[in-house]
Write a protein that holds these residues in place. Structure first.
Motif, PDB file in Angstrom:
ATOM      1  N   ILE A 184      -3.885  -0.868   0.515  1.00  0.00           N
ATOM      2  CA  ILE A 184      -3.955  -0.064   1.733  1.00  0.00           C
ATOM      3  C   ILE A 184      -5.404  -0.019   2.230  1.00  0.00           C
ATOM      4  N   ASP A 185      -5.581  -0.322   3.507  1.00  0.00           N
ATOM      5  CA  ASP A 185      -6.905  -0.181   4.121  1.00  0.00           C
ATOM      6  C   ASP A 185      -7.271   1.289   4.257  1.00  0.00           C
ATOM      7  N   GLU A 186      -8.573   1.532   4.374  1.00  0.00           N
ATOM      8  CA  GLU A 186      -9.048   2.907   4.625  1.00  0.00           C
ATOM      9  C   GLU A 186      -8.769   3.248   6.080  1.00  0.00           C
ATOM     10  N   LEU A 187      -7.673   3.927   6.308  1.00  0.00           N
ATOM     11  CA  LEU A 187      -7.262   4.296   7.660  1.00  0.00           C
ATOM     12  C   LEU A 187      -6.943   5.775   7.714  1.00  0.00           C
ATOM     13  N   VAL A 188      -7.163   6.351   8.874  1.00  0.00           N
ATOM     14  CA  VAL A 188      -6.739   7.728   9.142  1.00  0.00           C
ATOM     15  C   VAL A 188      -5.780   7.671  10.323  1.00  0.00           C
ATOM     16  N   LEU A 189      -4.522   7.980  10.052  1.00  0.00           N
ATOM     17  CA  LEU A 189      -3.496   7.932  11.092  1.00  0.00           C
ATOM     18  C   LEU A 189      -3.102   9.343  11.503  1.00  0.00           C
ATOM     19  N   PRO A 190      -2.849   9.553  12.785  1.00  0.00           N
ATOM     20  CA  PRO A 190      -2.371  10.872  13.223  1.00  0.00           C
ATOM     21  C   PRO A 190      -0.978  11.142  12.677  1.00  0.00           C
ATOM     22  N   GLU A 227      -5.157  -2.888   9.226  1.00  0.00           N
ATOM     23  CA  GLU A 227      -5.453  -2.616  10.632  1.00  0.00           C
ATOM     24  C   GLU A 227      -6.180  -3.793  11.239  1.00  0.00           C
ATOM     25  N   ASN A 228      -5.764  -4.175  12.444  1.00  0.00           N
ATOM     26  CA  ASN A 228      -6.395  -5.307  13.121  1.00  0.00           C
ATOM     27  C   ASN A 228      -6.372  -5.068  14.621  1.00  0.00           C
ATOM     28  N   HIS A 229      -7.573  -4.804  15.174  1.00  0.00           N
ATOM     29  CA  HIS A 229      -7.738  -4.618  16.621  1.00  0.00           C
ATOM     30  C   HIS A 229      -6.804  -3.538  17.169  1.00  0.00           C
ATOM     31  N   GLY A 230      -6.783  -2.396  16.503  1.00  0.00           N
ATOM     32  CA  GLY A 230      -6.007  -1.272  17.013  1.00  0.00           C
ATOM     33  C   GLY A 230      -4.537  -1.283  16.671  1.00  0.00           C
ATOM     34  N   ARG A 231      -4.074  -2.322  15.978  1.00  0.00           N
ATOM     35  CA  ARG A 231      -2.672  -2.377  15.554  1.00  0.00           C
ATOM     36  C   ARG A 231      -2.597  -2.353  14.034  1.00  0.00           C
ATOM     37  N   VAL A 232      -1.545  -1.738  13.545  1.00  0.00           N
ATOM     38  CA  VAL A 232      -1.337  -1.582  12.111  1.00  0.00           C
ATOM     39  C   VAL A 232      -0.180  -2.460  11.692  1.00  0.00           C
ATOM     40  N   GLU A 233      -0.344  -3.153  10.569  1.00  0.00           N
ATOM     41  CA  GLU A 233       0.715  -4.006  10.029  1.00  0.00           C
ATOM     42  C   GLU A 233       1.103  -3.494   8.646  1.00  0.00           C
ATOM     43  N   LEU A 234       2.328  -3.031   8.536  1.00  0.00           N
ATOM     44  CA  LEU A 234       2.897  -2.574   7.269  1.00  0.00           C
ATOM     45  C   LEU A 234       3.793  -3.684   6.722  1.00  0.00           C
ATOM     46  N   MET A 235       3.544  -4.086   5.480  1.00  0.00           N
ATOM     47  CA  MET A 235       4.354  -5.137   4.858  1.00  0.00           C
ATOM     48  C   MET A 235       4.843  -4.647   3.496  1.00  0.00           C
ATOM     49  N   VAL A 236       6.137  -4.744   3.270  1.00  0.00           N
ATOM     50  CA  VAL A 236       6.755  -4.384   1.994  1.00  0.00           C
ATOM     51  C   VAL A 236       7.520  -5.605   1.496  1.00  0.00           C
ATOM     52  N   SER A 237       7.152  -6.093   0.318  1.00  0.00           N
ATOM     53  CA  SER A 237       7.796  -7.282  -0.245  1.00  0.00           C
ATOM     54  C   SER A 237       8.070  -7.055  -1.724  1.00  0.00           C
ATOM     55  N   ASP A 238       8.955  -7.873  -2.283  1.00  0.00           N
ATOM     56  CA  ASP A 238       9.247  -7.788  -3.713  1.00  0.00           C
ATOM     57  C   ASP A 238       9.530  -9.186  -4.245  1.00  0.00           C
ATOM     58  N   ASP A 239       9.490  -9.318  -5.545  1.00  0.00           N
ATOM     59  CA  ASP A 239       9.777 -10.603  -6.194  1.00  0.00           C
ATOM     60  C   ASP A 239      11.099 -10.546  -6.947  1.00  0.00           C
ATOM     61  N   GLY A 240      11.989  -9.686  -6.429  1.00  0.00           N
ATOM     62  CA  GLY A 240      13.270  -9.507  -7.113  1.00  0.00           C
ATOM     63  C   GLY A 240      14.235 -10.639  -6.816  1.00  0.00           C
TER      64      GLY A 240
END
Length: 286
Positions: A184-190, A227-240
């Motif tokens: 997780i990046d160091e971000l502060v989200l409202p 975070e990249n240029h004002g947009r947030v990318e959440l990624m959830v993956s697994d190796d199941g």
């Protein structure tokens, strides 16, 4: 005089010459005295005007200094009132978050009691547990806001670490060694962004823990938030080794799509090994 003598009108006479010369000298002296008097008078007028201007400037400075003192006192009084009002509002807002957290905790506890009354693998028990996790995800936001000095946002790193620990404890069996790796990046989200983001992460992590590792004793769920240029990318993956068909159109995924639309974001399935979901949205709600 010399012109008159030259034309013969006035006969040469030393006395007359001296008289005219004396008159000229006297006239020059009188003019000099008059000019000197005028210069002195002008100098006195100049000094008087300078003194008056200095006095006016001094009076104006005194007046400005008095106005400055009054303004400073007014600013101090209003600043003190604003600080008091802001402190009271912060206290009230923290109290609101505290009460919301407590109410959500009570609801989660009631669901927990109901879960204990249901059979181990019954659909009702699974549905109640999923609902309990969603409530606890929202309660965690309010809990962190209560402990945070900044009531406008939350450090997402702390939030996701606590959330992943809770989900891992709730949805893994004792004989499984399932790890959740949070990057997780160091971000502060409202709050209005973090709550739906947390609910999305809760659903995706829960789906991986419930469906990806059936028949597996070990595995890893990876959660990243960048975070990249004002947009947030959440990624959830697994190796199941679980099939995506098991949870592709369940209630949780419909809930994920609904929360993604609420954030005006995009949801993408990008499978390589296991499952991988990517959600992209703006840091600020429009």
């Amino acid at each position: 005089m010399f012109s008159i003598r030259r034309f013969g009108i006035l006969a040469p006479n030393p006395f007359v010459n001296y008289t005219f010369m004396a008159g000229s000298v006297a006239e020059t002296m009188i003019l000099s005295f008059a000019l000197a008097h005028q210069i002195n008078w002008l100098r006195e007028q100049k000094e008087l005007a300078q003194d008056q201007l200095i006095q006016q400037i001094s009076d104006h400075n005194v007046s400005l200094e008095q106005m400055k003192v009054k303004l400073e006192e007014t600013v101090k009084v209003r600043t003190a009132k604003l600080r008091t009002s802001l402190t009271e509002k912060d206290m009230l807002l923290k109290e609101v978050h505290h009460r919301v957290k407590n109410n959500l905790a009570v609801i989660a506890s009631l669901l927990g009691f109901q879960i204990l009354r249901e059979e181990e693998n019954s659909p009702v028990r699974q549905a109640l547990r999923a609902g309990q996790s969603r409530i606890q995800s929202m309660a965690l936001v309010h809990e962190l806001l209560c402990a945070n000095e900044n009531l406008m946002g939350i450090d997402v790193r702390d939030y996701f670490n606590q959330l992943s620990h809770h989900l891992r404890t709730s949805f893994t069996r004792l004989d499984q060694q399932i790890e959740i790796d949070c990057q997780i990046d160091e971000l502060v989200l409202p709050m209005d962004v973090l709550v739906p983001c947390g609910l999305i992460a809760t659903e995706l992590i829960t789906n991986s823990l419930k469906h990806a590792f059936n028949g597996c004793s070990a595995g890893c769920v990876r959660v990243s938030l960048k975070e990249n240029h004002g947009r947030v990318e959440l990624m959830v993956s697994d190796d199941g080794c679980g099939s995506l068909e098991e949870y592709g159109e369940n209630l949780g995924m419909r809930f994920v799509r609904m929360m993604t639309e609420q954030l005006n974001g995009t949801l993408e399935l990008c499978c390589q090994q296991g499952s991988c979901w990517r959600v992209s949205f703006s840091m600020q709600r429009s």
